[in-house]
Enzyme design. Structure first.
Site, PDB file in Angstrom:
ATOM      1  N   TYR A 132       0.832  -1.216   0.000  1.00  0.00           N
ATOM      2  CA  TYR A 132       0.000   0.000   0.000  1.00  0.00           C
ATOM      3  C   TYR A 132       0.860   1.258   0.000  1.00  0.00           C
ATOM      4  O   TYR A 132       1.740   1.436   0.848  1.00  0.00           O
ATOM      5  CB  TYR A 132      -0.920   0.010   1.222  1.00  0.00           C
ATOM      6  CG  TYR A 132      -1.838   1.204   1.287  1.00  0.00           C
ATOM      7  CD1 TYR A 132      -2.971   1.277   0.488  1.00  0.00           C
ATOM      8  CD2 TYR A 132      -1.562   2.270   2.135  1.00  0.00           C
ATOM      9  CE1 TYR A 132      -3.818   2.373   0.533  1.00  0.00           C
ATOM     10  CE2 TYR A 132      -2.400   3.375   2.201  1.00  0.00           C
ATOM     11  CZ  TYR A 132      -3.527   3.420   1.386  1.00  0.00           C
ATOM     12  OH  TYR A 132      -4.357   4.514   1.433  1.00  0.00           O
ATOM     13  N   HIS A 162      -0.406  14.975  -4.045  1.00  0.00           N
ATOM     14  CA  HIS A 162      -0.985  15.551  -2.835  1.00  0.00           C
ATOM     15  C   HIS A 162      -0.441  16.937  -2.520  1.00  0.00           C
ATOM     16  O   HIS A 162      -0.752  17.497  -1.458  1.00  0.00           O
ATOM     17  CB  HIS A 162      -0.758  14.616  -1.647  1.00  0.00           C
ATOM     18  CG  HIS A 162      -1.531  13.340  -1.758  1.00  0.00           C
ATOM     19  ND1 HIS A 162      -0.917  12.112  -1.875  1.00  0.00           N
ATOM     20  CD2 HIS A 162      -2.857  13.104  -1.813  1.00  0.00           C
ATOM     21  CE1 HIS A 162      -1.851  11.173  -1.987  1.00  0.00           C
ATOM     22  NE2 HIS A 162      -3.032  11.757  -1.949  1.00  0.00           N
TER      23      HIS A 162
END
Length: 244
Positions: A132, A162
């Site tokens: 992940y 981000h």
């Protein structure tokens, strides 16, 4: 924390190491920020140097990072060790306001834990496992992944993804607090982050090399991933930093 499932290894944060940041000027006794900015690498230069390295853990750039000379000792009164013991709110405040310096706990126990996490991540990448945030996207994008050979470029792209906050910049003390709480998490040794990264995170508040972080998130990067994105960008020589 690192936890293993039947088909996926979940790691708390993408692994990022250090790139070149311009040297700081010698810190003065003044507490007013100078507004100077750390030098920035272009995206093409970053990717070029990134792709040329054999290190799977995002070693971007070819020059060791130097953050300049130590701040005046009168601004630091105690040392806070990170890694084995949790920190408290007062520790965060003291680091943020320059009343303390951060240090990675030198105990062999912590160093072994950190090395084990790095080795585990390398092993899982060699096995082309889904990890992940390292070989997969984050959030709803977890269903999309890449081969382990492209994991470093994916991590770089996640930092860029981000980095879309807005609003007024956080004050320097708040930006330093962001570093302190991120260091408190990563220094536990369960995220596959290398010791070199943790040591550089310790150096940033002490030398007042601080990421310039917009105070508001966005649809694409909420208030949670955006500040760490700004911090990671500083470590790889991108975006802007303030220092005094």
């Amino acid at each position: 924390n690192v936890r293993s499932t039947s088909s996926q290894l979940c790691v708390g944060i993408p692994v990022v190491t250090i790139s070149t940041v311009s040297r700081c000027q010698k810190a003065s006794d003044s507490v007013a920020p100078t507004g100077k900015q750390a030098s920035k690498l272009s995206r093409s230069d970053t990717l070029k140097s990134f792709k040329s390295t054999a290190d799977p853990f995002l070693t971007i750039g070819s020059t060791s990072t130097t953050f300049g000379t130590v701040m005046s000792e009168c601004q630091s009164t105690r040392t806070i060790r990170f890694g084995l013991q949790p920190i408290v709110l007062q520790d965060v405040l003291d680091l943020a306001r320059g009343r303390a310096v951060a240090e990675l706990d030198p105990s062999p126990e912590l160093r072994q834990r950190i090395q084990s996490g790095v080795a585990l991540l390398a092993e899982q990448l060699d096995l082309d496992r889904k990890i992940y945030g390292v070989t997969t996207g984050v959030g709803e994008s977890v269903r999309h992944g890449v081969d382990s050979g492209a994991s470093a470029e994916l991590s770089l792209n996640l930092i860029h993804l981000h980095g879309c906050g807005t609003g007024p910049l956080l004050e320097d003390d708040a930006a330093a607090a962001v570093i302190a709480v991120r260091l408190a998490s990563l220094s536990r040794g369960f995220s596959g982050v290398r010791q070199l990264v943790l040591e550089r995170l310790c150096s940033l508040p002490h030398h007042r090399v601080l990421p310039r972080i917009p105070s508001l998130g966005s649809v694409g990067a909420s208030g949670d991933p955006h500040p760490p994105s700004s911090l990671a960008a500083l470590l790889i020589g991108e975006r802007q930093a303030s220092f005094r």
